[in-house]
Design a protein around this motif. Sequence first.
Motif, PDB file in Angstrom:
ATOM      1  N   LYS A  69       0.903  -1.060   0.020  1.00 14.68           N
ATOM      2  CA  LYS A  69      -0.009   0.040   0.052  1.00 14.68           C
ATOM      3  C   LYS A  69       0.765   1.038  -0.078  1.00 14.68           C
TER       4      LYS A  69
ATOM      5  N   SER B  10       1.039   5.513  -0.057  1.00 14.69           N
ATOM      6  CA  SER B  10       0.064   6.908   0.243  1.00 14.69           C
ATOM      7  C   SER B  10       1.225   7.782  -0.740  1.00 14.69           C
TER       8      SER B  10
ATOM      9  N   LEU C 197       1.885  11.441  -1.103  1.00 16.89           N
ATOM     10  CA  LEU C 197       1.675  12.840  -0.556  1.00 16.89           C
ATOM     11  C   LEU C 197       1.996  13.980  -1.444  1.00 16.89           C
TER      12      LEU C 197
ATOM     13  N   GLU D  96       9.809   4.777   3.028  1.00 20.51           N
ATOM     14  CA  GLU D  96       9.168   6.052   2.597  1.00 20.51           C
ATOM     15  C   GLU D  96      10.167   6.359   1.162  1.00 20.51           C
TER      16      GLU D  96
ATOM     17  N   ALA E 172       6.163  10.124  -0.479  1.00 21.57           N
ATOM     18  CA  ALA E 172       5.606   8.980  -0.539  1.00 21.57           C
ATOM     19  C   ALA E 172       5.707   8.017   0.722  1.00 21.57           C
ATOM     20  N   ARG E 173       4.617   7.264   1.336  1.00 18.09           N
ATOM     21  CA  ARG E 173       5.158   6.291   2.331  1.00 18.09           C
ATOM     22  C   ARG E 173       4.228   4.892   2.076  1.00 18.09           C
TER      23      ARG E 173
END
Length: 148
Positions: A91, A93, A95, A122, A132-133
Amino acid sequence: MTEQEILQTFRNNVNPCLRTLGGGIAGFDVGTDTTTMEWTATRDHCHSVVGHPRGGVVQGGIVTGWIDAAMAHACIAKSRFTVVVPSLEIKVSFLLAAHPGKYRSTGWITRWGKSIAFLEGELRDMDGELIARASSTAALRPLKPPEA
């Protein structure tokens, strides 16, 4: 193995996909089992954005690959090159957008089981801005020697 021996083993056995992704191993901390990798994003890594002032936006799969590589290398180094680590789930994320330039990904292990590892990572630009992480679940599979 020492940190330098681990880094040298990675450098002597570069995964060809790292060339495509535009980077490679930069560091490994034996105390925290954290891998650092450095990347150079080019226009070839970007969505085609005509006239974009920063040269385009790096495709999300490339960003994912940069973080995934750092997480996988952390597992391989922790095992001292005795496992392969196929991803079961990842997954990410996103940012901020990544653009052509230099980036650094880090990956670490949050839980190491008998056959599964839980990982985090990250991506940051060279100014330290978080781009992003990610979190991932990976299988820990014994590395089988090549057949003669």
